[in-house]
Design a protein around this motif. Sequence first.
Motif, PDB file in Angstrom:
ATOM      1  N   UNK A  86      11.378   6.611  -3.078  1.00 50.38           N
ATOM      2  CA  UNK A  86      12.655   7.312  -3.293  1.00 50.38           C
ATOM      3  C   UNK A  86      13.307   7.684  -1.960  1.00 50.38           C
ATOM      4  N   UNK A  87      12.510   8.157  -0.994  1.00 54.77           N
ATOM      5  CA  UNK A  87      13.066   8.492   0.316  1.00 54.77           C
ATOM      6  C   UNK A  87      13.620   7.258   1.011  1.00 54.77           C
ATOM      7  N   UNK A  88      12.908   6.164   0.902  1.00 53.76           N
ATOM      8  CA  UNK A  88      13.355   4.923   1.532  1.00 53.76           C
ATOM      9  C   UNK A  88      14.672   4.453   0.939  1.00 53.76           C
ATOM     10  N   UNK A  89      14.778   4.520  -0.372  1.00 55.37           N
ATOM     11  CA  UNK A  89      16.027   4.127  -1.031  1.00 55.37           C
ATOM     12  C   UNK A  89      17.172   5.049  -0.620  1.00 55.37           C
ATOM     13  N   UNK A  90      16.891   6.331  -0.495  1.00 52.84           N
ATOM     14  CA  UNK A  90      17.920   7.287  -0.074  1.00 52.84           C
ATOM     15  C   UNK A  90      18.403   6.981   1.337  1.00 52.84           C
ATOM     16  N   UNK A 130       0.802  -1.221   0.000  1.00 47.33           N
ATOM     17  CA  UNK A 130       0.000   0.000   0.000  1.00 47.33           C
ATOM     18  C   UNK A 130       0.835   1.271   0.000  1.00 47.33           C
ATOM     19  N   UNK A 131       2.164   1.145   0.123  1.00 50.12           N
ATOM     20  CA  UNK A 131       2.989   2.355   0.204  1.00 50.12           C
ATOM     21  C   UNK A 131       4.355   2.155  -0.444  1.00 50.12           C
ATOM     22  N   UNK A 132       5.185   3.211  -0.362  1.00 50.71           N
ATOM     23  CA  UNK A 132       6.494   3.173  -0.997  1.00 50.71           C
ATOM     24  C   UNK A 132       7.460   2.213  -0.340  1.00 50.71           C
ATOM     25  N   UNK A 133       7.326   2.028   0.972  1.00 49.14           N
ATOM     26  CA  UNK A 133       8.183   1.060   1.654  1.00 49.14           C
ATOM     27  C   UNK A 133       7.961  -0.340   1.105  1.00 49.14           C
ATOM     28  N   UNK A 134       6.708  -0.681   0.865  1.00 47.74           N
ATOM     29  CA  UNK A 134       6.395  -1.993   0.310  1.00 47.74           C
ATOM     30  C   UNK A 134       6.945  -2.160  -1.090  1.00 47.74           C
ATOM     31  N   UNK A 135       6.886  -1.083  -1.889  1.00 42.71           N
ATOM     32  CA  UNK A 135       7.448  -1.138  -3.232  1.00 42.71           C
ATOM     33  C   UNK A 135       8.943  -1.429  -3.183  1.00 42.71           C
ATOM     34  N   UNK A 136       9.654  -0.743  -2.301  1.00 39.15           N
ATOM     35  CA  UNK A 136      11.099  -0.972  -2.177  1.00 39.15           C
ATOM     36  C   UNK A 136      11.369  -2.401  -1.719  1.00 39.15           C
ATOM     37  N   UNK A 173      18.210   4.108   2.944  1.00 36.20           N
ATOM     38  CA  UNK A 173      18.945   2.847   2.937  1.00 36.20           C
ATOM     39  C   UNK A 173      20.362   3.034   2.396  1.00 36.20           C
ATOM     40  N   UNK A 174      20.483   3.875   1.356  1.00 36.93           N
ATOM     41  CA  UNK A 174      21.804   4.144   0.807  1.00 36.93           C
ATOM     42  C   UNK A 174      22.694   4.855   1.793  1.00 36.93           C
ATOM     43  N   UNK A 175      22.124   5.841   2.527  1.00 34.02           N
ATOM     44  CA  UNK A 175      22.902   6.570   3.524  1.00 34.02           C
ATOM     45  C   UNK A 175      23.326   5.664   4.667  1.00 34.02           C
ATOM     46  N   UNK A 176      22.419   4.793   5.100  1.00 35.04           N
ATOM     47  CA  UNK A 176      22.766   3.882   6.187  1.00 35.04           C
ATOM     48  C   UNK A 176      23.840   2.900   5.755  1.00 35.04           C
ATOM     49  N   UNK A 177      23.761   2.460   4.501  1.00 38.79           N
ATOM     50  CA  UNK A 177      24.784   1.546   3.989  1.00 38.79           C
ATOM     51  C   UNK A 177      26.149   2.231   3.943  1.00 38.79           C
ATOM     52  N   UNK A 178      26.160   3.503   3.544  1.00 36.83           N
ATOM     53  CA  UNK A 178      27.421   4.250   3.480  1.00 36.83           C
ATOM     54  C   UNK A 178      28.004   4.450   4.870  1.00 36.83           C
ATOM     55  N   UNK A 179      27.133   4.774   5.838  1.00 43.38           N
ATOM     56  CA  UNK A 179      27.628   4.961   7.214  1.00 43.38           C
ATOM     57  C   UNK A 179      28.188   3.672   7.768  1.00 43.38           C
ATOM     58  N   UNK A 180      27.537   2.565   7.477  1.00 42.73           N
ATOM     59  CA  UNK A 180      28.008   1.276   7.969  1.00 42.73           C
ATOM     60  C   UNK A 180      29.374   0.934   7.361  1.00 42.73           C
ATOM     61  N   UNK A 181      29.502   1.227   6.071  1.00 44.08           N
ATOM     62  CA  UNK A 181      30.776   0.941   5.409  1.00 44.08           C
ATOM     63  C   UNK A 181      31.895   1.815   5.972  1.00 44.08           C
ATOM     64  N   UNK A 182      31.587   3.096   6.219  1.00 46.08           N
ATOM     65  CA  UNK A 182      32.592   4.027   6.717  1.00 46.08           C
ATOM     66  C   UNK A 182      32.997   3.742   8.160  1.00 46.08           C
ATOM     67  N   UNK A 183      32.085   3.101   8.908  1.00 48.67           N
ATOM     68  CA  UNK A 183      32.384   2.831  10.317  1.00 48.67           C
ATOM     69  C   UNK A 183      33.039   1.484  10.534  1.00 48.67           C
ATOM     70  N   UNK A 184      33.209   0.694   9.455  1.00 50.74           N
ATOM     71  CA  UNK A 184      33.839  -0.620   9.597  1.00 50.74           C
ATOM     72  C   UNK A 184      35.309  -0.459   9.956  1.00 50.74           C
ATOM     73  N   UNK A 185      35.847  -1.311  10.844  1.00 53.39           N
ATOM     74  CA  UNK A 185      37.266  -1.239  11.193  1.00 53.39           C
ATOM     75  C   UNK A 185      38.145  -1.447   9.960  1.00 53.39           C
ATOM     76  N   UNK A 186      39.268  -0.767   9.926  1.00 56.92           N
ATOM     77  CA  UNK A 186      40.196  -0.885   8.799  1.00 56.92           C
ATOM     78  C   UNK A 186      40.614  -2.326   8.608  1.00 56.92           C
ATOM     79  N   UNK A 187      40.559  -2.745   7.361  1.00 59.35           N
ATOM     80  CA  UNK A 187      41.006  -4.099   7.034  1.00 59.35           C
ATOM     81  C   UNK A 187      39.900  -5.104   6.986  1.00 59.35           C
ATOM     82  N   UNK A 188      38.660  -4.734   7.455  1.00 55.36           N
ATOM     83  CA  UNK A 188      37.537  -5.668   7.403  1.00 55.36           C
ATOM     84  C   UNK A 188      37.051  -5.827   5.965  1.00 55.36           C
TER      85      UNK A 188
END
Length: 360
Positions: free
Chosen positions: A339-343, A172-178, A345-360
């Motif tokens: 579109x907001x949901x995808x944005x 019924x909404x954009x979250x479901x579409x994503x 999710x993309x931001x959270x993925x980037x933050x997770x990648x940037x916060x990973x310990x070096x070498x992981x």
Amino acid sequence: MRTALTDLTGVRHPIVQTGMGWVSGPRLVTATARAGALGILASATMSPDQLRSAVREVRSRTDAPFGVNLRADAGDARERVRIIVEEGVRVASFALAPSKELIAELKDAGVVVVPSVGARRHAEKVAAWGADAVIVQGGEGGGHTGNVATTVLLPQVVDAVDIPVIAAGGFHDGRGLVAALAYGAGGVAMGTRFLLTSDSTVPDTVKARYLAATVKDITLTTAVDGLPHRMLRTEMVAELEGAGRLRSLYHALRRASGFRRLSGLSRLGMVRDGRALRHGKELTWSQVLLAANTPMLLKASMVDGRTDLGIMASGQVAALIEDLPSVAELVARVMAEAERTLTVLGAESSRAANSSPSGD
């Protein structure tokens, strides 16, 4: 948002408005097409002449793509296919799997064929026969439905076929579409959400019953026609579940006669449809007669506004719907939220990648 569904059908947004009897008429389909989604006319409750007239009405109001839904087991299915071809309809959808020959006839005329399925094996069969895409409805969906949840059925079908898959049941909404896109679908199909719009011709009193429904007010019953049918729990449903066989058959025969007059089917045609309905299912002739109840029980609510005399097919998602936007507002809202949901999710993925310990 470009997906396999938009590429296949030529619509702007990966959203399908399903073909609901007595609901998906020219007004709703036109509004959907204008909004950039795929509107589907429901032809099972129309005579062939009414279908042709409805197609021409939509065509006169918009040049955007739209489709027609029909029953592959109906005695006049080929006549309806001929109308679809002659009138230049872009998409033919089916409530039941069409035959290999029917698919070929439509494809030869350039019509996109999209059957609805409720099981992986059915999707595999129609894909092998040449279907262009499939709508996969999980058990959350309204009307006749299965018992496998969308979150289980959808990935099964996506992994099993190489054609676009459209997810239905619980959206019924954009979250479901994503979420559907993440599973590998090319878009979503929604019925109840489009029924509950200002462009829907369903009476306001009936819409109010839907808006007031909670999850507990939406039930799955076999009392109407012997098959699992998801709908709002109403006085009529309670009466049907408590009625004896003879009383049910008496009312079924009366309503079947009424539907015969409305649809233009002959008695012989209704018998042929009844035989087709029984084929491959463990239905008694009594249940087939009860199945003739369904169109008239739906009409009582969806057209006449008699919630006390009719049934109201409904997906479980009705419990989450609280407003009646126009179709244009609904489609724009769904796409903006996607579109907001995808944005996010993309931001959270980037933050997770940037916060990973070096070498992981």
